[in-house]
Design a protein around this motif. Structure first.
Motif: not given
Lengths: 423, 423
Positions: B27-31, B172-182, B223-234
């Motif tokens: 769960q933590e890694l997915a987040a 490790a995550l300097t380039d990655e975008q986080p995943i947001y899910s609902k 439903i999940s998406t990678k995004a650069s911000s919470q707003t974009e993800a939502m």
């Protein structure tokens, strides 16, 4: 004989569910004398599942799969295994009949994807799914044994017990001395208290072995031995059971893996006794547990879930003086537990009346702390008993422990009455 | 970025404990937007652990270990990892001070094996253990990232949150975008029917991704998406949710991972509505589900478990003419479901009265087949609705589906009443 368990499902890799199937299968394989060396979880992905199977082939003799047998596109365990083994899938007629029957009986249209659940590997032994639609598979190839089971635990467990285990015993374990086990079930005692009472036996164990584990308010011990015959095994197991029983006579309620509620229902059916219940904080959990046992209809007449004081007064005739006013004991009290048990018994004319009233939490109620629970047992022509419990845990745990506690007390009462009286 | 979780411990392979650490870490890694591709469990064995590490190196960028950091000889995660990475172990001074302090403060003598818990890989970042003695490790080598965590969840969780996660984010995550899910929750529809209605969306899914799964009478979609911000993800997630909602307006009951009973209790608390129930075949399961929700005390007033006809008559005033005699409809009938729902509502003076009467099985009752269930909903000043269900499955499944069905119908009724009327 070495085994690997491969659980297939992206929901496991996302942490949406915990891999209880691996735990269950590991316990079962240990009991069969098969050593599990690896558990693997892989997502719903053809390439990675194929890779996981090839790795397992290199390090295990028995490979068990759970999950990925459903109707949807991402359920692909059988396809991938068939491809690795160089075989094909075909429709298992019995499973297909069952699926068609299922949709026919509901008057619903069968969608095409449901056919997938009837697919089986050519050359395999199909494993019937007693509690679901997806058929399982067992197949031996090049000295390795593959067993494919569905993901939902309520489908996986009966399929393992009734189909896969006999197949493994017959196909894979022919040279091994079989392991015989006996499950002993305990109530009214925690796992660590039980272990302390048996510590010397557990530490010096060699044959039979003793493995305790706890779940949902009950403690189970599995005693196991390898033997060349059932008779030889039973002699050893019964001797060990007797030793354990002598140390915990108040707690050992069954020598088979049945929940306490089933033991109670069976005893009451045999003695033609009836029971009713008045539940406040458990909200129906006690009656739900008892009625989960087939055959409980002649035992549990019914009862009342009495969350509010109004219902306690109206349906169960609890005097207002016990419930209201500054000097009343309040709903969570010995007095109310007694009144609830006695009144529900009278109203339903049952042999026993059970009651539970307490604070399940999370917060205080009536100024009383979560975990404070009173349980009562009334009986026709006998004295009512009431116990105060101080239970730990969250809301769910408090409710479960309260329900198990009253069942434990009722079991003790029934056992004590078994002792023949001198008439 | 791909990850593998390696849990080390023979107790896992014996099924003595369930691998909740893998769930937590997944769960933590997915987040964090890290995809977990494999979870592996291996015993306390040098050769097999080494093999597991080498396999993981071939398929993951991030490898997390849990367990095998304790003081005993079979705790060997760090030794084996050091050997695979070609480095050595040394004593971490801070961890050693803590261990010495621990024994000093207890006035106990430190045994030599406790020094093992202060061992750390040379060149690593030691991860402080806030709730235990064994120090963790984080090390990067050849573009791979290794994190070593202790087995006990109460040590692993704070170490992950406070030490390992910041290290991963920085290293490790300097380039990655986080995943947001609902999470979207559905009732009143099966998994395969739901998937059929969304098949084109699921098949063409790329961003957001759609993953359905079923458990215990409910279906969930993540439903999940990678995004650069919470707003974009939502924005992306809400657009997808709307599409799904428009196809299944009768079934989507929540946009968060809550059971149907919680949704119902929350709606009824907000609208100050009350409910009562008369349960025959479900034996208390419906009330137990509702009362499992904290805060349900103001909603569920209570009710009656009415297994026998006597109780149906006595406590719920069902006319004998409906229950007895050759021409009566019998206890499992639309008429009795109606009477039960209406009478339990009147007796408890609740806004809604729910009823369930049916044949849970395994056998027939009143000549009626297992799975035949009638559910009723009575409401103050409104018309009573009764539905006939034909449910499949064993006793447990029939009871669960009956309880979920009536909750689904009640939810539908509450939703329909939300539509503002023209007053």
């Amino acid at each position: 004989m070495k085994a690997e368990i491969i659980a297939v499902g992206t929901e496991l890799l996302l942490g949406q569910i915990v891999n209880t199937n691996a735990q269950f299968l590991s316990q079962e394989l240990a009991a069969l004398g098969i050593d599990v060396y690896f558990q693997t979880v892989v997502g719903d992905n053809i390439t990675r599942l194929e890779e996981a199977i090839r790795i397992a082939q290199g390090r295990a003799d028995v490979i068990l799969f759970s999950g990925g047998l459903g109707p949807t596109q991402d359920d692909l365990t059988k396809e991938v295994l068939a491809s690795v083994l160089g075989t094909e899938l075909h429709i298992d007629r019995m499973a297909m009949d069952k699926i068609e029957q299922f949709f026919l009986s509901r008057g619903a249209e069968m969608t095409e994807n449901n056919r997938r659940q009837a697919l089986s590997l050519k050359g395999s032994t199909p494993l019937e799914n007693e509690t679901g639609l997806a058929v399982g598979d067992a197949i031996a190839q090049d000295g390795k044994f593959y067993v494919v089971l569905p993901g939902p635990p309520k489908e996986l467990k009966p399929m393992f017990h009734n189909q896969a285990k006999p197949w493994l015993l017959q196909q894979a374990l022919t040279d091994e001395q079989p392991i015989y086990s006996k499950m002993l079930k305990f109530a009214g005692i925690g796992e660590s208290a039980l272990e302390t009472r048996l510590l010397d036996l557990i530490e010096s164990q060699s044959d039979p072995t003793i493995a305790p584990y706890a779940k949902e308010g009950e403690v189970t011990i599995r005693i196991s031995t390898k033997a060349s015959s059932q008779t030889e095994a039973m002699t050893k197991l019964n001797a060990m059971e007797l030793q354990i029983q002598q140390r915990l006579p108040q707690h050992l309620y069954a020598s088979e893996d049945i929940p306490l509620e089933k033991k109670l229902v069976d005893m009451m059916v045999a003695r033609q006794l009836t029971v009713s219940a008045a539940e406040s904080c458990t909200g129906g959990l006690l009656m739900e547990s008892l009625t989960s046992v087939p055959g409980s209809a002649t035992v549990l007449l019914g009862g009342v879930v009495c969350y509010t004081n109004e219902i306690k007064k109206k349906l169960l005739h609890v005097p207002a003086s016990l419930l209201e006013g500054d000097n009343s004991p309040g709903a969570v009290s010995e007095e109310v537990a007694r009144a609830l048990a006695e009144n529900v018994r009278l109203i339903t004319d049952s042999d026993f009346g059970l009651s539970v009233t307490g604070v399940a939490g999370p917060g205080f109620a009536e100024g009383k702390p979560p975990g404070l629970v009173y349980i009562g047992i009334a009986e026709r022509d006998r004295k009512t008993e009431v116990h105060e419990l101080r239970l730990n845990g969250n809301r769910e745990t408090v409710r479960l422990r309260a329900a198990k506690s009253i069942m434990y007390r009722l079991w003790r009462r029934l056992v004590d009455q078994e002792t023949p009286s001198a008439e």
